[in-house]
Every structure is written in C-alpha cells, then in structure tokens.
Scaffold this motif. Structure first.
Motif, short mmCIF file in Angstrom:
data_model
loop_
_atom_site.label_atom_id
_atom_site.label_comp_id
_atom_site.label_asym_id
_atom_site.label_seq_id
_atom_site.Cartn_x
_atom_site.Cartn_y
_atom_site.Cartn_z
N ILE A 21 55.97 55.99 -58.68
CA ILE A 21 56.77 55.16 -57.79
C ILE A 21 56.36 53.69 -57.99
N ASP A 22 57.34 52.83 -58.12
CA ASP A 22 57.09 51.40 -58.31
C ASP A 22 57.08 50.72 -56.94
N TYR A 23 55.91 50.25 -56.54
CA TYR A 23 55.77 49.65 -55.21
C TYR A 23 56.66 48.42 -55.05
N GLU A 24 56.74 47.59 -56.10
CA GLU A 24 57.56 46.39 -56.01
C GLU A 24 59.03 46.75 -55.74
N LEU A 25 59.50 47.84 -56.33
CA LEU A 25 60.89 48.25 -56.13
C LEU A 25 61.12 48.76 -54.70
N ILE A 26 60.22 49.61 -54.20
CA ILE A 26 60.45 50.11 -52.84
C ILE A 26 60.30 49.00 -51.82
N LYS A 27 59.38 48.06 -52.09
CA LYS A 27 59.21 46.93 -51.17
C LYS A 27 60.48 46.08 -51.13
N ALA A 28 61.16 45.99 -52.28
CA ALA A 28 62.39 45.19 -52.37
C ALA A 28 63.62 45.94 -51.86
N GLY A 29 63.43 47.21 -51.46
CA GLY A 29 64.54 47.98 -50.89
C GLY A 29 65.41 48.70 -51.91
N ASP A 30 64.89 48.91 -53.14
CA ASP A 30 65.66 49.61 -54.17
C ASP A 30 65.94 51.04 -53.72
N ARG A 31 67.22 51.40 -53.54
CA ARG A 31 67.57 52.69 -52.95
C ARG A 31 67.16 53.86 -53.85
N HIS A 52 51.13 47.95 -57.28
CA HIS A 52 50.76 47.80 -55.87
C HIS A 52 50.07 46.47 -55.58
N GLY A 53 49.66 45.76 -56.63
CA GLY A 53 49.10 44.43 -56.45
C GLY A 53 47.70 44.38 -55.89
N ALA A 54 46.98 45.51 -55.90
CA ALA A 54 45.65 45.55 -55.29
C ALA A 54 44.53 45.65 -56.33
N ASP A 55 44.83 45.44 -57.61
CA ASP A 55 43.83 45.68 -58.65
C ASP A 55 42.55 44.88 -58.46
N GLN A 56 42.66 43.60 -58.13
CA GLN A 56 41.46 42.79 -57.96
C GLN A 56 40.66 43.24 -56.75
N GLU A 57 41.36 43.53 -55.65
CA GLU A 57 40.66 44.02 -54.45
C GLU A 57 39.96 45.35 -54.73
N ALA A 142 37.38 43.33 -46.06
CA ALA A 142 38.55 43.02 -45.24
C ALA A 142 39.81 42.76 -46.08
N PRO A 143 39.73 42.02 -47.21
CA PRO A 143 40.93 41.86 -48.04
C PRO A 143 41.47 43.18 -48.58
N PHE A 144 40.58 44.11 -48.95
CA PHE A 144 41.05 45.40 -49.43
C PHE A 144 41.72 46.17 -48.29
N VAL A 145 41.15 46.11 -47.09
CA VAL A 145 41.75 46.76 -45.92
C VAL A 145 43.15 46.20 -45.67
N CYS A 146 43.27 44.89 -45.68
CA CYS A 146 44.57 44.27 -45.39
C CYS A 146 45.61 44.60 -46.45
N LYS A 147 45.20 44.57 -47.72
CA LYS A 147 46.13 44.92 -48.79
C LYS A 147 46.56 46.38 -48.66
N SER A 148 45.63 47.26 -48.36
CA SER A 148 45.95 48.68 -48.20
C SER A 148 46.91 48.91 -47.04
N LEU A 149 46.69 48.21 -45.94
CA LEU A 149 47.59 48.34 -44.79
C LEU A 149 48.98 47.80 -45.11
N ASP A 150 49.05 46.70 -45.86
CA ASP A 150 50.35 46.17 -46.26
C ASP A 150 51.14 47.22 -47.05
N VAL A 151 50.47 47.84 -48.03
CA VAL A 151 51.11 48.88 -48.85
C VAL A 151 51.53 50.06 -47.98
N VAL A 154 54.69 49.47 -45.73
CA VAL A 154 55.95 49.54 -46.48
C VAL A 154 56.42 50.99 -46.58
N MET A 155 55.49 51.89 -46.92
CA MET A 155 55.85 53.30 -47.07
C MET A 155 56.13 53.94 -45.72
N LEU A 156 55.35 53.61 -44.70
CA LEU A 156 55.60 54.17 -43.37
C LEU A 156 57.00 53.79 -42.86
#
Length: 355
Positions: A21-31, A52-57, A142-151, A154-156
């Motif tokens: 699953i491509d996170y950028e696509l689901i975040k953008a609302g791709d049906r 998912h954009g969390a690689d550095q975290e 904390a940055p990893f927590v926040c990034k994880s919650l953001d992801v 979106v799915m929730l």
C-alpha cells in the motif's frame, strides 16, 4: 547491530504475500489505493506500507534501541516491567511463556516507551526510562511517536469511513491527548545458537493487543498463520517498507470486519539466522478507559456484521487498559499456574493454542 550489512532473505522458504500500500496515495485520497488497503485490512489484516516518510525517524530509533540494550543488564533491570501487567519498560529475555505447556520461554528482550511519557517529557506520566532514552526523548523518540500517529490516523480515518461510522469516531477512541498504552518498542533477539530451535518461537504466537501496528524489520523471522491454514509462513521484509497489521481492538470495534491475525517470531531463515535480529514497532492502542466492544449503535455496517456472526462475542467487557494488562500479566512466566494461565493471555486468536 543496526547499520550492519545483512545477508538477503532466502528464496527457499515458505512466504505469504502481502499487498503493498502506498501511504502517499491513501493520504491523498486515491480511491483505488484506499480500496486495496481495505482489502488487506479485511482479509489477512497485514500489509506492507511504502512511502510512509518515517525512514529517518526509524533509523534514529534503531540507534536509540541499540544504545539502550547495550547498557549493563543490571541497569536495564532497574526499569523491568514486573509481573503486574504493565507493558511499559524493559522486558528481559525469558520472562514470557511461549505456549500453554510452560516448557519453553521467549528469548527476546525489548524496551517499551509510552507515547504519553514521550510527549509529556520531562514530565513523568507512567514511569521513568534509562538515561539513553531520556537523552533522546525529545529529538528522537517523540518525533517517531508523532510520525507514527500521523500515519496511524490516516488509516484509522479511512477505516472509519469504510465502516460507516460518524466522522472522527475511531480517531476519538485513540485521542492523542488522552492517556493510553500506545508505545514504541525496540527489540533485540540473539543469533541462532542451535539449529534444532530453528522453528521454535522466540516470541509467542499472538494477536496484537491494541488497534494498529507499525513495524520496521531488517531481518526475517515474522510469521503469520492465515485463517484456514495450519502452517506458518514468513513475511519477507522489504527495505523501506513498514509492515502494518490490525490488532484486537479494531477487530472488536468493527464487529470482526477488520481482521486481527495471529503471528509469531522465529529465528530469521537461512544465513540471516547468524545475526542479531532487531525490530522497531509503534503500537497504537485505544484510550485506556474505552471499552472494547462492537460499535453497533454507531454503524449499520458493523451491526449487520455482528448479526452474521452469532458464534462470536464482540462484547469483551474490558476497557483497553484491562485487556492489555490481562494479556501481558498472564504471559509472564512468573505468573504461570498451569495451562489456564496461558489461556487467560489470549485475545482474538482464531487458533488460540497455536505456538
């Protein structure tokens, strides 16, 4: 160790395919991509998540885990979870049973850091942590927590819409500013010492305790047993891809529409078995006071699903905190009183006795 060049995952072991699953696509609302996520969540309940954009975290958190689990055992044990059902803190290897017999114990150690403590630091909400965690709580944990919650959110919210729930229902059950058992887990398991133990679980077969799991692996070892199967299959780790899965609370909230599937950890296959296995997880769990039950009054979709499964009980009678504490407490080997203790540690597993 994180950063070590590792051998590839072998091609001669049984694996189970997952949708990517491509996170950028689901975040953008791709049906189309949202429909693929829904397919994954309502069948096996596992999927790969890319972009998912969390690689550095993630990389930074692997470093924190390595620093923390390199501390002397005596220092780590100052923060041990104990036997009362608390999940936060350090768990030494050998603290948990891996099946109903009590004959074998796990050989994985990990440190769990509470979302609440990470976001409130330096205020202590639940407990204190080793110096290596505190030193990087604000700039790494904390940055990893926040990034994880953001992801996660979106799915929730996608699941919320697909389930026909009023807008924001699932997010409100997982409010960031309310106390919960959401946590970061850094895990280490040793290289395989005895080939006879190749198929023995290092961490017991289980469903996850909360709502959504956001997992980052660098070696194999994670296995699933899909409903209707009687054999375990590896999930192949893909660099840069997280593995996500539905956990018990979402399965109960959805009346079983979302699938919380049984899985376990065994030694990595092939040449990977000669290396330490590290993993990093963020567990999203409901607000501690929320009762785990099907949201039948809020969604005709869920109400209909529950009616079609009279054999299943979607009224747990437990709050999220009680559900977690029961499962954690009854896995601890020090609390074992017999097979009934293991049975009391089970969640929504379709094969509760699987090991």
């Amino acid at each position: 160790m994180p950063g070590t060049t590792l051998p590839p995952f072998p091609d001669d072991v049984r694996t189970h395919p997952l949708l990517i699953i491509d996170y950028e696509l689901i975040k953008a609302g791709d049906r189309e991509e949202i429909d693929r996520l829904w397919e994954a969540a309502t069948t096996l309940g596992f999927w790969y998540l890319k972009n998912h954009g969390a690689d550095q975290e993630v990389n930074n958190m692997f470093d924190v885990g390595a620093e923390t689990l390199a501390l002397p055992l005596e220092e780590r044990m100052r923060f041990e979870q104990g036997d009362h059902g608390q999940s936060f803190g350090y768990k030494k290897a050998g603290a948990q049973a891996i099946d109903g017999t009590g004959k074998f114990v796990d050989n994985i150690e990990f440190i769990n850091v509470s979302k609440d403590d990470a976001l409130a630091y330096p205020q202590v909400v639940h407990l204190t942590y080793p110096s290596t965690i505190n030193a990087r709580m604000e700039n790494t944990v904390a940055p990893f927590v926040c990034k994880s919650l953001d992801v996660t959110y979106v799915m929730l919210n996608i699941f919320n819409d697909k389930l026909g729930l009023p807008e924001g229902t699932l997010e409100s059950l997982h409010a960031m500013d309310e106390h919960s058992a959401c946590e970061v887990r850094c895990t280490r398991s040793p290289p395989l010492q005895n080939k006879a133990a190749m198929d023995r679980a290092m961490l017991a077969a289980h469903t996850d305790f909360g709502s959504l799991t956001f997992l980052h692996n660098r070696l194999g070892g994670l296995q699933v047993m899909p409903p209707g199967h009687d054999q375990w299959s590896y999930l192949r780790p893909i660099p840069g891809h997280a593995i996500c899965n539905i956990a018990d609370a979402l399965s109960l909230f959805s009346g079983g529409i979302l699938q919380s599937n049984i899985h376990r950890v065994v030694p990595p296959p092939g040449a990977q078995a000669e290396y330490e296995r590290w993993s990093l997880v963020f567990f999203t769990r409901p607000t501690s006071s929320k009762v785990l039950r099907a949201l039948v009054e809020s969604s005709p979709v869920i109400a209909d699903a529950v009616k079609k499964r009279p054999d299943k009980n979607f009224e747990s009678g437990s709050t999220a905190a009680e559900w977690l504490a029961r499962r954690v407490r009854n896995q601890r080997i020090n609390n074992r009183r017999g097979p009934d203790t293991w049975a009391a540690s089970r969640g929504t597993e379709h094969t509760p006795t699987a090991a």
